[in-house]
Design a protein around this motif. Structure first.
Motif, mmCIF file in Angstrom:
data_model
loop_
_atom_site.group_PDB
_atom_site.id
_atom_site.type_symbol
_atom_site.label_atom_id
_atom_site.label_comp_id
_atom_site.label_asym_id
_atom_site.label_seq_id
_atom_site.Cartn_x
_atom_site.Cartn_y
_atom_site.Cartn_z
ATOM 1 N N VAL A 137 17.489 4.177 -8.767
ATOM 2 C CA VAL A 137 17.116 3.343 -7.623
ATOM 3 C C VAL A 137 17.997 3.658 -6.424
ATOM 4 C CG1 VAL A 137 17.014 0.975 -6.752
ATOM 5 C CG2 VAL A 137 16.175 1.481 -9.033
ATOM 6 N N LEU A 138 19.292 3.785 -6.654
ATOM 7 C CA LEU A 138 20.213 4.077 -5.555
ATOM 8 C C LEU A 138 19.886 5.422 -4.909
ATOM 9 C CD1 LEU A 138 23.569 2.891 -7.178
ATOM 10 C CD2 LEU A 138 22.234 1.706 -5.436
ATOM 11 N N ALA A 139 19.573 6.416 -5.716
ATOM 12 C CA ALA A 139 19.278 7.749 -5.193
ATOM 13 C C ALA A 139 18.010 7.767 -4.343
ATOM 14 C CB ALA A 139 19.157 8.751 -6.339
ATOM 15 N N ALA A 140 17.099 6.839 -4.608
ATOM 16 C CA ALA A 140 15.833 6.807 -3.873
ATOM 17 C C ALA A 140 15.940 6.066 -2.549
ATOM 18 C CB ALA A 140 14.758 6.153 -4.744
ATOM 19 N N ALA A 141 17.056 5.369 -2.324
ATOM 20 C CA ALA A 141 17.205 4.546 -1.129
ATOM 21 C C ALA A 141 17.758 5.351 0.041
ATOM 22 C CB ALA A 141 18.127 3.367 -1.425
ATOM 23 N N ARG A 142 17.400 4.942 1.250
ATOM 24 C CA ARG A 142 17.965 5.578 2.440
ATOM 25 C C ARG A 142 19.465 5.332 2.516
ATOM 26 N NH1 ARG A 142 14.846 7.689 6.307
ATOM 27 N NH2 ARG A 142 12.581 7.419 6.171
ATOM 28 N N GLY A 161 0.812 -1.199 0.000
ATOM 29 C CA GLY A 161 0.000 0.000 0.000
ATOM 30 C C GLY A 161 0.851 1.257 0.000
ATOM 31 N N PRO A 162 0.415 2.300 -0.711
ATOM 32 C CA PRO A 162 1.167 3.561 -0.749
ATOM 33 C C PRO A 162 1.400 4.110 0.655
ATOM 34 C CG PRO A 162 -0.580 3.560 -2.399
ATOM 35 C CD PRO A 162 -0.808 2.349 -1.539
ATOM 36 N N GLY A 163 2.632 4.505 0.936
ATOM 37 C CA GLY A 163 2.975 5.071 2.230
ATOM 38 C C GLY A 163 3.293 4.054 3.305
ATOM 39 N N ASN A 164 3.124 2.769 2.991
ATOM 40 C CA ASN A 164 3.337 1.721 3.993
ATOM 41 C C ASN A 164 4.687 1.024 3.850
ATOM 42 O OD1 ASN A 164 0.795 2.252 4.972
ATOM 43 N ND2 ASN A 164 -0.184 0.603 3.831
ATOM 44 N N TRP A 165 5.518 1.520 2.972
ATOM 45 C CA TRP A 165 6.820 0.880 2.752
ATOM 46 C C TRP A 165 7.858 1.960 2.476
ATOM 47 C CZ3 TRP A 165 9.349 1.589 -1.954
ATOM 48 C CH2 TRP A 165 8.568 2.150 -2.966
ATOM 49 N N GLU A 166 9.137 1.574 2.571
ATOM 50 C CA GLU A 166 10.217 2.481 2.228
ATOM 51 C C GLU A 166 11.357 1.687 1.594
ATOM 52 O OE1 GLU A 166 11.532 4.326 5.813
ATOM 53 O OE2 GLU A 166 12.591 2.546 6.524
ATOM 54 N N LEU A 167 12.137 2.368 0.790
ATOM 55 C CA LEU A 167 13.307 1.763 0.162
ATOM 56 C C LEU A 167 14.488 1.992 1.106
ATOM 57 C CD1 LEU A 167 14.667 0.304 -2.111
ATOM 58 C CD2 LEU A 167 14.664 2.412 -3.460
ATOM 59 N N ALA A 168 14.787 0.983 1.905
ATOM 60 C CA ALA A 168 15.792 1.128 2.949
ATOM 61 C C ALA A 168 17.210 1.035 2.398
ATOM 62 C CB ALA A 168 15.584 0.057 4.017
ATOM 63 N N ALA A 169 17.416 0.159 1.414
ATOM 64 C CA ALA A 169 18.754 -0.037 0.872
ATOM 65 C C ALA A 169 18.664 -0.466 -0.576
ATOM 66 C CB ALA A 169 19.509 -1.087 1.684
ATOM 67 N N ALA A 170 19.666 -0.082 -1.351
ATOM 68 C CA ALA A 170 19.723 -0.484 -2.750
ATOM 69 C C ALA A 170 21.171 -0.746 -3.139
ATOM 70 C CB ALA A 170 19.112 0.587 -3.652
ATOM 71 N N TYR A 171 21.361 -1.760 -3.964
ATOM 72 C CA TYR A 171 22.679 -2.168 -4.433
ATOM 73 C C TYR A 171 22.692 -2.179 -5.964
ATOM 74 C CZ TYR A 171 23.409 -4.097 0.305
ATOM 75 O OH TYR A 171 23.526 -4.280 1.672
ATOM 76 N N GLY A 172 23.697 -1.542 -6.566
ATOM 77 C CA GLY A 172 23.813 -1.534 -8.021
ATOM 78 C C GLY A 172 25.247 -1.311 -8.441
ATOM 79 N N ASP A 173 25.556 -1.686 -9.684
ATOM 80 C CA ASP A 173 26.931 -1.571 -10.172
ATOM 81 C C ASP A 173 27.077 -0.624 -11.356
ATOM 82 O OD1 ASP A 173 27.470 -3.591 -12.928
ATOM 83 O OD2 ASP A 173 25.535 -3.565 -11.924
ATOM 84 N N HIS A 174 25.969 -0.256 -11.988
ATOM 85 C CA HIS A 174 26.011 0.432 -13.274
ATOM 86 C C HIS A 174 25.378 1.810 -13.153
ATOM 87 C CE1 HIS A 174 24.965 0.980 -17.635
ATOM 88 N NE2 HIS A 174 26.141 0.410 -17.782
ATOM 89 N N HIS A 175 25.821 2.739 -13.994
ATOM 90 C CA HIS A 175 25.256 4.094 -13.897
ATOM 91 C C HIS A 175 23.751 4.121 -14.149
ATOM 92 C CE1 HIS A 175 26.496 3.729 -18.175
ATOM 93 N NE2 HIS A 175 25.386 4.393 -18.406
ATOM 94 N N SER A 176 23.229 3.098 -14.834
ATOM 95 C CA SER A 176 21.782 3.043 -15.061
ATOM 96 C C SER A 176 21.014 2.705 -13.778
ATOM 97 C CB SER A 176 21.449 2.011 -16.148
ATOM 98 O OG SER A 176 21.843 0.710 -15.754
#
Length: 239
Positions: free
Chosen positions: A209-214, A190-205
Protein backbone atom coordinates in the motif's frame (compact mmCIF):
# COMPACT_ATOMS: atom_id res chain seq x y z
CA UNK A 1 -26.26 2.04 -14.69
CA UNK A 2 -27.29 3.17 -18.21
CA UNK A 3 -30.22 1.43 -19.92
CA UNK A 4 -29.31 -1.23 -22.43
CA UNK A 5 -28.82 0.35 -25.81
CA UNK A 6 -28.31 3.88 -24.46
CA UNK A 7 -25.64 5.99 -26.14
CA UNK A 8 -22.78 6.35 -23.63
CA UNK A 9 -19.98 7.15 -26.05
CA UNK A 10 -19.91 10.95 -25.87
CA UNK A 11 -16.63 12.70 -25.13
CA UNK A 12 -18.12 14.09 -21.92
CA UNK A 13 -18.95 10.69 -20.43
CA UNK A 14 -15.70 9.12 -21.56
CA UNK A 15 -13.39 11.83 -20.26
CA UNK A 16 -11.86 11.46 -16.81
CA UNK A 17 -12.64 14.26 -14.34
CA UNK A 18 -10.22 17.18 -14.27
CA UNK A 19 -9.45 16.47 -10.61
CA UNK A 20 -9.32 12.91 -9.36
CA UNK A 21 -10.52 11.93 -5.90
CA UNK A 22 -7.54 11.69 -3.57
CA UNK A 23 -7.45 8.90 -0.99
CA UNK A 24 -5.48 9.02 2.25
CA UNK A 25 -5.22 5.48 3.60
CA UNK A 26 -4.44 4.69 7.23
CA UNK A 27 -3.56 1.32 8.68
CA UNK A 28 -5.19 0.79 12.09
CA UNK A 29 -3.22 -1.51 14.40
CA UNK A 30 0.20 -0.14 15.27
CA UNK A 31 -0.41 2.96 13.15
CA UNK A 32 -3.62 4.69 14.16
CA UNK A 33 -3.52 3.03 17.56
CA UNK A 34 -0.68 2.01 19.85
CA UNK A 35 -0.92 -1.77 19.97
CA UNK A 36 -2.70 -4.57 18.19
CA UNK A 37 -6.46 -4.81 18.71
CA UNK A 38 -6.83 -8.53 17.77
CA UNK A 39 -4.13 -9.44 20.32
CA UNK A 40 -5.85 -7.28 22.94
CA UNK A 41 -9.15 -8.95 22.09
CA UNK A 42 -7.71 -12.45 22.63
CA UNK A 43 -6.61 -11.59 26.17
CA UNK A 44 -9.86 -9.70 26.82
CA UNK A 45 -11.81 -12.82 25.88
CA UNK A 46 -9.52 -15.09 27.87
CA UNK A 47 -9.94 -13.02 31.04
CA UNK A 48 -13.69 -13.47 30.65
CA UNK A 49 -13.30 -17.21 30.08
CA UNK A 50 -14.75 -16.89 26.56
CA UNK A 51 -11.78 -18.59 24.88
CA UNK A 52 -10.54 -22.04 25.84
CA UNK A 53 -6.91 -22.39 26.85
CA UNK A 54 -6.34 -24.77 23.95
CA UNK A 55 -7.61 -22.15 21.50
CA UNK A 56 -5.39 -19.45 23.02
CA UNK A 57 -2.40 -21.80 22.70
CA UNK A 58 -3.12 -22.37 19.02
CA UNK A 59 -3.38 -18.60 18.49
CA UNK A 60 -0.03 -18.10 20.23
CA UNK A 61 1.59 -20.72 18.00
CA UNK A 62 0.18 -18.92 14.97
CA UNK A 63 1.50 -15.58 16.27
CA UNK A 64 4.98 -17.02 16.82
CA UNK A 65 5.10 -18.33 13.26
CA UNK A 66 3.85 -14.96 11.99
CA UNK A 67 6.69 -13.16 13.76
CA UNK A 68 9.12 -15.51 12.06
CA UNK A 69 7.47 -14.53 8.75
CA UNK A 70 6.45 -18.08 7.99
CA UNK A 71 3.52 -18.58 5.58
CA UNK A 72 0.27 -18.48 7.53
CA UNK A 73 -3.43 -18.92 6.86
CA UNK A 74 -4.81 -15.50 7.79
CA UNK A 75 -8.39 -16.76 7.92
CA UNK A 76 -7.61 -19.58 10.34
CA UNK A 77 -6.50 -17.39 13.23
CA UNK A 78 -9.59 -15.19 12.89
CA UNK A 79 -11.71 -18.32 12.91
CA UNK A 80 -10.05 -19.34 16.17
CA UNK A 81 -10.83 -16.00 17.79
CA UNK A 82 -14.44 -16.21 16.68
CA UNK A 83 -14.97 -19.53 18.44
CA UNK A 84 -15.95 -17.17 21.28
CA UNK A 85 -18.83 -15.80 19.21
CA UNK A 86 -19.93 -18.71 17.04
CA UNK A 87 -23.70 -19.17 17.14
CA UNK A 88 -24.33 -15.91 19.00
CA UNK A 89 -26.59 -13.17 17.58
CA UNK A 90 -24.54 -10.81 15.43
CA UNK A 91 -26.10 -7.71 17.01
CA UNK A 92 -25.10 -8.93 20.47
CA UNK A 93 -21.53 -9.67 19.36
CA UNK A 94 -21.24 -6.30 17.64
CA UNK A 95 -22.27 -4.56 20.87
CA UNK A 96 -19.70 -6.62 22.78
CA UNK A 97 -16.94 -5.65 20.35
CA UNK A 98 -17.99 -2.00 20.45
CA UNK A 99 -17.71 -2.13 24.24
CA UNK A 100 -14.29 -3.77 23.92
CA UNK A 101 -13.19 -0.90 21.67
CA UNK A 102 -14.44 1.74 24.11
CA UNK A 103 -12.78 0.08 27.09
CA UNK A 104 -9.48 -1.17 25.66
CA UNK A 105 -8.73 0.37 22.27
CA UNK A 106 -10.08 3.92 22.40
CA UNK A 107 -7.49 5.11 24.96
CA UNK A 108 -4.77 3.89 22.57
CA UNK A 109 -5.90 5.91 19.55
CA UNK A 110 -2.97 8.14 18.68
CA UNK A 111 -3.69 11.88 18.71
CA UNK A 112 -1.20 12.28 15.86
CA UNK A 113 -3.26 9.90 13.73
CA UNK A 114 -6.40 11.81 14.60
CA UNK A 115 -4.73 15.10 13.63
CA UNK A 116 -3.40 13.66 10.36
CA UNK A 117 -6.86 12.36 9.43
CA UNK A 118 -8.34 15.80 10.10
CA UNK A 119 -5.65 17.49 8.01
CA UNK A 120 -6.28 15.19 5.03
CA UNK A 121 -10.03 15.74 5.35
CA UNK A 122 -9.58 19.51 5.44
CA UNK A 123 -7.39 19.21 2.32
CA UNK A 124 -10.35 17.66 0.51
CA UNK A 125 -9.06 14.10 0.60
CA UNK A 126 -11.05 10.99 1.44
CA UNK A 127 -9.73 9.26 4.57
CA UNK A 128 -9.95 5.49 4.42
CA UNK A 129 -8.97 3.22 7.32
CA UNK A 130 -7.96 -0.27 6.30
CA UNK A 131 -7.32 -3.05 8.77
CA UNK A 132 -7.14 -6.78 9.32
CA UNK A 133 -9.03 -6.40 12.59
CA UNK A 134 -12.73 -7.18 12.93
CA UNK A 135 -15.21 -4.79 11.35
CA UNK A 136 -17.30 -3.92 14.46
CA UNK A 137 -14.14 -2.61 16.15
CA UNK A 138 -13.39 -0.25 13.25
CA UNK A 139 -17.03 0.84 12.98
CA UNK A 140 -16.96 1.87 16.62
CA UNK A 141 -13.74 3.83 16.08
CA UNK A 142 -15.45 5.58 13.18
CA UNK A 143 -17.98 7.06 15.62
CA UNK A 144 -15.25 9.06 17.37
CA UNK A 145 -12.62 9.85 14.74
CA UNK A 146 -12.51 11.75 11.42
CA UNK A 147 -12.95 8.98 8.88
CA UNK A 148 -16.12 7.86 7.14
CA UNK A 149 -14.82 4.91 5.14
CA UNK A 150 -13.23 1.67 6.25
CA UNK A 151 -12.24 -1.74 4.97
CA UNK A 152 -11.74 -4.45 7.56
CA UNK A 153 -12.21 -8.15 8.17
CA UNK A 154 -15.87 -9.16 8.13
CA UNK A 155 -17.03 -12.44 9.59
CA UNK A 156 -19.84 -14.36 7.93
CA UNK A 157 -23.33 -14.20 9.43
CA UNK A 158 -25.57 -17.25 9.13
CA UNK A 159 -29.13 -16.97 7.77
CA UNK A 160 -30.45 -17.04 11.35
CA UNK A 161 -28.53 -13.87 12.20
CA UNK A 162 -25.79 -15.51 14.24
CA UNK A 163 -22.06 -15.34 13.62
CA UNK A 164 -20.14 -18.21 12.11
CA UNK A 165 -16.38 -18.75 12.35
CA UNK A 166 -15.90 -18.09 8.63
CA UNK A 167 -14.29 -14.97 7.18
CA UNK A 168 -16.42 -13.33 4.51
CA UNK A 169 -14.06 -13.06 1.56
CA UNK A 170 -10.43 -12.60 2.57
CA UNK A 171 -8.87 -11.02 5.64
CA UNK A 172 -7.64 -7.51 4.89
CA UNK A 173 -3.97 -8.30 5.43
CA UNK A 174 -0.71 -7.76 3.51
CA UNK A 175 -1.06 -7.29 -0.24
CA UNK A 176 -4.80 -7.90 0.11
CA UNK A 177 -4.94 -4.37 1.55
CA UNK A 178 -3.85 -2.84 -1.75
CA UNK A 179 -6.33 -4.99 -3.67
CA UNK A 180 -9.06 -3.81 -1.29
CA UNK A 181 -8.09 -0.15 -1.75
CA UNK A 182 -8.21 -0.54 -5.54
CA UNK A 183 -11.61 -2.20 -5.33
CA UNK A 184 -12.88 0.57 -3.05
CA UNK A 185 -11.64 3.33 -5.36
CA UNK A 186 -12.99 1.76 -8.52
CA UNK A 187 -16.34 0.92 -6.93
CA UNK A 188 -16.93 4.34 -5.38
CA UNK A 189 -15.38 6.67 -7.96
CA UNK A 190 -14.75 4.64 -11.10
CA UNK A 191 -11.47 3.37 -12.60
CA UNK A 192 -9.10 6.24 -13.35
CA UNK A 193 -11.11 8.74 -11.30
CA UNK A 194 -9.14 8.42 -8.07
CA UNK A 195 -5.57 8.24 -6.82
CA UNK A 196 -3.81 7.03 -3.69
CA UNK A 197 -2.41 10.33 -2.45
CA UNK A 198 -1.05 9.18 0.91
CA UNK A 199 -0.67 6.01 2.93
CA UNK A 200 0.33 5.36 6.53
CA UNK A 201 1.57 2.02 7.89
CA UNK A 202 3.81 0.58 10.59
CA UNK A 203 4.49 -3.00 9.51
CA UNK A 204 6.43 -4.55 6.65
CA UNK A 205 3.16 -6.12 5.45
CA UNK A 206 1.98 -2.56 4.65
CA UNK A 207 4.69 -2.08 2.03
CA UNK A 208 2.44 -2.76 -0.96
CA UNK A 209 0.00 0.00 0.00
CA UNK A 210 2.78 2.43 0.90
CA UNK A 211 4.60 1.78 -2.38
CA UNK A 212 1.45 2.57 -4.36
CA UNK A 213 0.93 5.96 -2.70
CA UNK A 214 2.21 9.29 -3.98
CA UNK A 215 3.46 9.95 -0.46
CA UNK A 216 4.22 7.17 2.02
CA UNK A 217 4.50 7.50 5.79
CA UNK A 218 6.20 4.76 7.82
CA UNK A 219 4.83 5.20 11.34
CA UNK A 220 7.04 3.78 14.10
CA UNK A 221 8.11 1.18 11.51
CA UNK A 222 9.38 -2.29 12.28
CA UNK A 223 12.92 -3.05 11.09
CA UNK A 224 12.05 -4.43 7.64
CA UNK A 225 9.76 -1.47 6.92
CA UNK A 226 12.40 0.96 8.19
CA UNK A 227 14.91 -0.48 5.72
CA UNK A 228 12.42 -0.11 2.89
CA UNK A 229 11.49 3.42 3.96
CA UNK A 230 15.12 4.53 3.97
CA UNK A 231 15.78 2.90 0.61
CA UNK A 232 12.77 4.54 -1.01
CA UNK A 233 12.99 7.87 0.83
CA UNK A 234 9.61 7.50 2.49
CA UNK A 235 8.70 9.76 5.38
CA UNK A 236 9.44 8.12 8.73
CA UNK A 237 7.37 9.50 11.62
CA UNK A 238 7.36 8.75 15.34
CA UNK A 239 3.88 8.82 16.87
Amino acid sequence: MPLKGADCTTDETQAAPATRVRLAVFDFDGTSICGNSPVMLVWYLRRRHLLRKSVVLRILVWAAAYKLRLPQNESSVRSLVFTAFEGKPAAEVDRFLAGFYDECVAPRFRPQADAAMRAHTQAGEVVLVISATFEPIILQAMQHHPFKHQISTRMRIAPDGTYTREVEGLPVEGEQKLDAVKHFGDEHYGPGNWELAAAYGDHHSDRAVLAAARRAFAVNPDRPLMRTARKRNWDVVAW
